[in-house]
Design an enzyme around this catalytic site. Structure first.
Site, mmCIF file in Angstrom:
data_model
loop_
_atom_site.group_PDB
_atom_site.id
_atom_site.type_symbol
_atom_site.label_atom_id
_atom_site.label_comp_id
_atom_site.label_asym_id
_atom_site.label_seq_id
_atom_site.Cartn_x
_atom_site.Cartn_y
_atom_site.Cartn_z
ATOM 1 N N ASP A 1 14.971 -5.400 -10.118
ATOM 2 C CA ASP A 1 13.892 -4.427 -10.045
ATOM 3 C C ASP A 1 12.768 -4.816 -10.990
ATOM 4 O O ASP A 1 11.609 -4.479 -10.768
ATOM 5 C CB ASP A 1 14.405 -3.022 -10.361
ATOM 6 C CG ASP A 1 14.941 -2.347 -9.120
ATOM 7 O OD1 ASP A 1 16.052 -2.697 -8.699
ATOM 8 O OD2 ASP A 1 14.227 -1.486 -8.563
ATOM 9 N N LYS B 1 20.475 -3.473 -10.552
ATOM 10 C CA LYS B 1 21.498 -2.466 -10.297
ATOM 11 C C LYS B 1 22.658 -2.615 -11.286
ATOM 12 O O LYS B 1 23.102 -3.718 -11.586
ATOM 13 C CB LYS B 1 22.011 -2.620 -8.862
ATOM 14 C CG LYS B 1 23.195 -1.721 -8.501
ATOM 15 C CD LYS B 1 22.812 -0.245 -8.497
ATOM 16 C CE LYS B 1 24.023 0.642 -8.229
ATOM 17 N NZ LYS B 1 24.454 0.608 -6.827
#
Length: 445
Positions: free
Chosen positions: A338, A349
């Site tokens: 991300d 994650k």
């Protein structure tokens, strides 16, 4: 005046929508551009959803009509998934003696291979703001606006990754700018405020901020301080369009570079990254961690297994990651991101850090796959958390923890695979410096 319920469906692919020019054989608005549209048969005054949010007969009728029209008019139904159903609206056409009740839909399509029928003379995939510049059926822009992406959707979406949401953010910017450019209802100051809201929507997702900044920087270069509102809005619309097209290109290049790295080998992955997924078919075998509590890894495994030319797929529990790395002949750990911090640390994650630690212990190289737009320009770490009830919703005095992201140190990674190639820590730092300059538009520089 007669009330007629119709569905209007917008099919979206790579940020563009499919417009159809109606043939002379249709009963209304021949020669006009529209979406996929048709009558919703049944009780025209049937109610909407019930208080329990269960679909009413009217909802079922409209949903079925939308899918039927997509199948008949484009042949794309099997390639489409519903993205959003908008709020219906009404308008009168006195010449036709009809009061239309329009039910808007937005579907995402995997490809563009439409096969139109007799109702269509011409079809074209375009950025939605072209609706404002074409001779369309009445209120087509209103229908699109009911299903178009919003800042709120970017902020609240828990299903899509940062690459996808960065495109949605650019779509929001493009749509508003196009409206201002054509309808003259705003200019640079309003678009700058919108861009600020988009930057604040998902601070954990670097790609959202970097891609909005790139568009605004390009627009500010094109529209100087003396530019009128229309010129400024056109510059933002053009930059957002180019940003959307660029986003798909660089994500695809990053995936292609990752595919070259793992071709013919065995990989282990977790969570759901679109860029990683596009690379995985190059492997001969893929181990996929289920990625609790949302278990998005299950969907990744199913999609990979559905590809007859894809790798052999093994799905396993998150707790088995270290075991698989220790007992199977895994050639690489491949994960998304991300955000990539300027010092090379990766935010991804939860479970990525543990997998990278296990991979290092077993001598398995670990790579992050991400377009360079995912490099942050600061050291801020934003660790979103999911609903704790997804972990435990019982009655015992138990505190549940559901962190969405964790941080993996740079020294656990063999590199960050981007559209520019594999970057080490110094390469990541150089990208951060480059991206940092894009935010100068906020200071009026």
């Amino acid at each position: 005046m007669e009330r007629t319920h119709v569905v209007t469906c917008f099919l979206r692919n790579r940020g563009e929508v499919l417009l159809l020019r109606r043939s002379e054989a249709v009963g209304s608005y021949p020669g006009k551009w529209g979406g996929v549209a048709g009558h919703a048969e049944g009780d025209p005054d049937a109610g909407g959803r019930t208080a329990s949010s269960e679909p009413s007969p009217a909802d079922a009728r409209e949903d079925a009509a939308a899918r039927e029209e997509i199948a008949e008019e484009t042949g794309l139904l099997d390639a489409c998934t519903l993205a959003r159903k908008g709020t219906a609206f009404e308008f009168e056409d006195e010449e036709l003696g009809t009061r239309w009740v329009v039910h808007p839909y937005l579907f995402d399509c995997e490809h563009r291979d439409a096969e139109t029928d007799w109702e269509t003379d011409e079809s074209e995939w375009v950025h939605p703001t072209e609706i404002l510049r074409r001779d369309t059926v009445p209120n087509l822009w209103t229908a699109y606006s009911r299903v178009a992406p919003t800042v709120q959707q970017v902020a609240e979406d828990e299903d899509r990754g940062s690459a996808s949401l960065s495109v949605r953010a650019l779509e929001v910017l493009r749509d508003r700018a196009g409206s201002f450019a054509v309808q003259g209802n705003g200019g640079w100051s309003q678009l700058a405020a919108l861009a600020e809201r988009l930057l604040d929507a998902r601070p954990s997702m670097a790609a959202v901020g970097n891609r909005v900044n790139r568009a605004m920087a390009a627009a500010s270069d094109a529209a100087d301080d003396e530019a009128d509102d229309e010129t400024a809005a056109m510059a933002v619309e053009r930059a957002a369009r180019e940003g959307i097209e660029r986003a798909y290109r660089v994500d695809e290049r990053a995936a292609a570079n990752a595919a070259a790295e793992i071709r013919g080998g065995t990989v282990l992955t977790l969570s759901r990254s679109g860029t990683v997924f596009d690379a995985l078919p190059a492997a001969d075998r893929a181990f996929v961690a289920e990625s609790r509590p949302a278990r998005e890894g299950v969907g990744v495994a199913e999609r990979l297994a559905a590809d007859p030319e894809g790798p052999d797929v093994t799905l396993h529990t998150d707790a088995a990651v270290a075991h698989v790395l220790a007992t199977e002949n895994v050639d690489a750990l491949l994960v998304g991101a991300d955000a990539v911090l300027p010092d090379g640390r990766v935010v991804n994650k939860t479970g990525t850090r543990g997998a990278a630690l296990a991979a290092e212990r077993e001598g398995v190289p670990a790579y992050t796959v991400a377009a360079s737009d995912k490099v942050r320009t600061d050291d801020a770490v934003h660790l979103e958390a999911g609903d704790a009830r997804a972990v435990y919703d019982g009655d015992a005095e138990v505190e549940a923890l559901n962190p969405t992201f964790d941080v993996t140190p740079a020294d656990l990674l063999s590199g960050v695979i981007t559209e520019r190639g594999v970057l080490d820590e110094s390469g990541v730092s150089a990208v951060a410096d480059e991206l940092r300059a894009l935010s100068a538009w906020r200071d009026g520089e």
